[in-house]
Design an enzyme around this catalytic site. Structure first.
Site, PDB file in Angstrom:
ATOM      1  N   HIS A  16       0.838  -1.207   0.000  1.00 60.86           N
ATOM      2  CA  HIS A  16       0.000   0.000   0.000  1.00 60.86           C
ATOM      3  C   HIS A  16       0.874   1.259   0.000  1.00 60.86           C
ATOM      4  CE1 HIS A  16      -3.139  -2.581   2.242  1.00 60.86           C
ATOM      5  NE2 HIS A  16      -3.688  -2.296   1.069  1.00 60.86           N
ATOM      6  N   LYS A  20     -17.321  -7.202   6.345  1.00 62.51           N
ATOM      7  CA  LYS A  20     -15.984  -7.765   6.541  1.00 62.51           C
ATOM      8  C   LYS A  20     -15.712  -8.009   8.019  1.00 62.51           C
ATOM      9  CE  LYS A  20     -13.032  -6.343   2.710  1.00 62.51           C
ATOM     10  NZ  LYS A  20     -11.799  -5.646   2.371  1.00 62.51           N
ATOM     11  N   ARG A  68      -2.123  -5.995  -8.345  1.00 59.68           N
ATOM     12  CA  ARG A  68      -1.075  -6.990  -8.124  1.00 59.68           C
ATOM     13  C   ARG A  68      -1.089  -8.095  -9.165  1.00 59.68           C
ATOM     14  NH1 ARG A  68      -2.910  -8.944  -2.479  1.00 59.68           N
ATOM     15  NH2 ARG A  68      -4.797  -8.712  -3.688  1.00 59.68           N
ATOM     16  N   SER A 121      -3.381  -7.559   2.536  1.00 54.42           N
ATOM     17  CA  SER A 121      -3.808  -7.404   3.930  1.00 54.42           C
ATOM     18  C   SER A 121      -4.385  -8.707   4.465  1.00 54.42           C
ATOM     19  CB  SER A 121      -4.841  -6.283   4.050  1.00 54.42           C
ATOM     20  OG  SER A 121      -4.242  -5.037   3.830  1.00 54.42           O
TER      21      SER A 121
END
Length: 155
Positions: free
Chosen positions: A17, A41, A90, A128
Protein backbone atom coordinates in the site's frame (compact mmCIF):
# COMPACT_ATOMS: atom_id res chain seq x y z
CA UNK A 1 -6.07 21.43 -6.55
CA UNK A 2 -5.74 17.93 -7.99
CA UNK A 3 -7.10 15.56 -5.32
CA UNK A 4 -7.08 11.77 -5.44
CA UNK A 5 -8.64 9.20 -3.16
CA UNK A 6 -6.70 6.05 -2.28
CA UNK A 7 -9.49 3.89 -0.80
CA UNK A 8 -9.14 0.62 1.05
CA UNK A 9 -9.71 -1.18 4.31
CA UNK A 10 -6.01 -0.95 5.27
CA UNK A 11 -6.57 -3.78 7.76
CA UNK A 12 -3.61 -3.54 8.16
CA UNK A 13 -1.72 -1.22 5.85
CA UNK A 14 1.15 -3.06 4.14
CA UNK A 15 4.40 -2.06 2.45
CA UNK A 16 2.62 -2.67 -0.86
CA UNK A 17 0.00 0.00 0.00
CA UNK A 18 2.73 2.43 1.02
CA UNK A 19 4.62 1.82 -2.23
CA UNK A 20 1.53 2.50 -4.37
CA UNK A 21 0.77 5.71 -2.47
CA UNK A 22 4.35 7.00 -2.64
CA UNK A 23 4.45 6.35 -6.37
CA UNK A 24 1.14 8.21 -6.79
CA UNK A 25 2.22 11.28 -4.79
CA UNK A 26 4.00 13.10 -7.66
CA UNK A 27 0.81 12.91 -9.73
CA UNK A 28 -1.45 14.81 -7.32
CA UNK A 29 -1.53 17.84 -5.06
CA UNK A 30 -3.30 15.88 -2.33
CA UNK A 31 -4.08 12.22 -1.72
CA UNK A 32 -6.74 11.23 0.78
CA UNK A 33 -6.23 7.76 2.20
CA UNK A 34 -9.84 6.71 2.64
CA UNK A 35 -10.22 4.00 5.25
CA UNK A 36 -13.45 2.39 4.20
CA UNK A 37 -15.77 0.77 6.70
CA UNK A 38 -17.41 -2.39 5.41
CA UNK A 39 -19.84 -4.04 7.82
CA UNK A 40 -19.72 -7.32 5.87
CA UNK A 41 -15.98 -7.76 6.54
CA UNK A 42 -14.53 -9.36 9.65
CA UNK A 43 -11.96 -6.73 10.62
CA UNK A 44 -8.75 -7.47 12.48
CA UNK A 45 -8.27 -3.85 13.58
CA UNK A 46 -10.86 -1.28 14.59
CA UNK A 47 -11.38 1.77 12.38
CA UNK A 48 -9.68 3.87 15.07
CA UNK A 49 -6.63 1.58 15.15
CA UNK A 50 -6.34 1.59 11.36
CA UNK A 51 -6.60 5.37 11.25
CA UNK A 52 -3.95 5.78 13.96
CA UNK A 53 -1.55 3.42 12.19
CA UNK A 54 -2.02 5.04 8.76
CA UNK A 55 -1.58 8.52 10.31
CA UNK A 56 1.65 7.34 11.91
CA UNK A 57 2.93 5.85 8.64
CA UNK A 58 2.32 9.11 6.70
CA UNK A 59 2.93 11.65 9.48
CA UNK A 60 5.80 13.27 7.56
CA UNK A 61 3.96 13.52 4.24
CA UNK A 62 2.08 16.84 3.99
CA UNK A 63 0.23 15.87 0.79
CA UNK A 64 -1.44 12.90 2.49
CA UNK A 65 -4.67 13.22 4.44
CA UNK A 66 -6.31 10.30 6.25
CA UNK A 67 -10.08 9.98 6.64
CA UNK A 68 -12.43 7.19 7.63
CA UNK A 69 -15.61 6.83 5.57
CA UNK A 70 -18.66 4.67 5.22
CA UNK A 71 -20.90 4.14 2.22
CA UNK A 72 -20.22 4.38 -1.49
CA UNK A 73 -16.71 5.35 -2.46
CA UNK A 74 -18.01 7.60 -5.26
CA UNK A 75 -20.05 9.52 -2.68
CA UNK A 76 -16.92 9.97 -0.59
CA UNK A 77 -15.10 11.24 -3.70
CA UNK A 78 -17.78 13.95 -3.98
CA UNK A 79 -17.44 14.76 -0.28
CA UNK A 80 -13.67 15.34 -0.54
CA UNK A 81 -13.82 16.83 -4.05
CA UNK A 82 -11.61 14.09 -5.55
CA UNK A 83 -11.47 13.81 -9.33
CA UNK A 84 -9.25 10.70 -9.20
CA UNK A 85 -9.16 7.37 -7.47
CA UNK A 86 -5.87 5.46 -7.09
CA UNK A 87 -5.93 1.66 -7.04
CA UNK A 88 -3.09 -0.82 -6.85
CA UNK A 89 -3.03 -3.86 -9.11
CA UNK A 90 -1.07 -6.99 -8.12
CA UNK A 91 -2.43 -9.57 -10.53
CA UNK A 92 -4.78 -10.31 -13.41
CA UNK A 93 -7.43 -11.19 -10.82
CA UNK A 94 -7.02 -7.77 -9.18
CA UNK A 95 -7.25 -6.12 -12.59
CA UNK A 96 -10.53 -7.85 -13.46
CA UNK A 97 -12.06 -6.98 -10.10
CA UNK A 98 -10.81 -3.37 -10.12
CA UNK A 99 -11.79 -2.85 -13.76
CA UNK A 100 -15.39 -3.85 -13.02
CA UNK A 101 -15.57 -1.50 -10.03
CA UNK A 102 -13.95 1.35 -12.01
CA UNK A 103 -16.48 0.93 -14.83
CA UNK A 104 -19.41 0.98 -12.40
CA UNK A 105 -17.94 4.02 -10.65
CA UNK A 106 -17.47 5.71 -14.05
CA UNK A 107 -21.17 5.20 -14.78
CA UNK A 108 -22.18 6.53 -11.37
CA UNK A 109 -19.75 9.46 -11.37
CA UNK A 110 -18.27 10.16 -14.82
CA UNK A 111 -15.99 12.97 -13.62
CA UNK A 112 -13.89 10.63 -11.41
CA UNK A 113 -11.07 8.78 -13.16
CA UNK A 114 -9.57 5.62 -11.71
CA UNK A 115 -5.78 5.44 -11.96
CA UNK A 116 -4.29 1.94 -11.76
CA UNK A 117 -0.73 1.59 -10.48
CA UNK A 118 0.89 -1.79 -10.93
CA UNK A 119 2.47 -3.34 -7.89
CA UNK A 120 6.20 -3.85 -7.97
CA UNK A 121 6.95 -7.56 -8.48
CA UNK A 122 8.48 -7.83 -5.01
CA UNK A 123 5.15 -6.76 -3.49
CA UNK A 124 2.72 -8.64 -5.73
CA UNK A 125 2.10 -11.46 -3.23
CA UNK A 126 1.47 -9.15 -0.27
CA UNK A 127 -2.13 -8.59 0.75
CA UNK A 128 -3.81 -7.40 3.93
CA UNK A 129 -5.66 -10.73 4.04
CA UNK A 130 -2.40 -12.71 4.19
CA UNK A 131 -0.86 -10.29 6.70
CA UNK A 132 -3.98 -10.53 8.92
CA UNK A 133 -3.70 -14.32 8.86
CA UNK A 134 -0.05 -14.12 9.92
CA UNK A 135 -0.93 -11.71 12.74
CA UNK A 136 -3.93 -13.75 13.93
CA UNK A 137 -1.68 -16.79 14.18
CA UNK A 138 1.04 -14.87 16.05
CA UNK A 139 3.54 -15.01 13.21
CA UNK A 140 6.09 -12.38 12.28
CA UNK A 141 4.43 -10.09 9.74
CA UNK A 142 7.10 -7.38 10.03
CA UNK A 143 8.61 -8.03 6.56
CA UNK A 144 5.26 -7.00 5.05
CA UNK A 145 4.51 -3.97 7.21
CA UNK A 146 5.81 -0.40 7.08
CA UNK A 147 8.21 0.19 9.99
CA UNK A 148 5.91 2.83 11.48
CA UNK A 149 3.09 0.26 11.76
CA UNK A 150 5.06 -2.47 13.53
CA UNK A 151 4.83 -1.03 17.08
CA UNK A 152 1.02 -0.98 16.75
CA UNK A 153 0.83 -4.57 15.53
CA UNK A 154 3.36 -6.39 17.68
CA UNK A 155 1.84 -9.06 19.88
Amino acid sequence: MKTALFPGSFDPITIAHVDILKRALPLFDRIVVGIGLNSSKQNYLSAEQREEIVRNVFKDEPKVDIQVYEGLTVDFCKHIDAAYMVRGIRSVGDFEYERAIAQINQTMMPNVETIFILSKPAYSAISSTIVRDILRNHGDASPFLPAAAIPFLSA
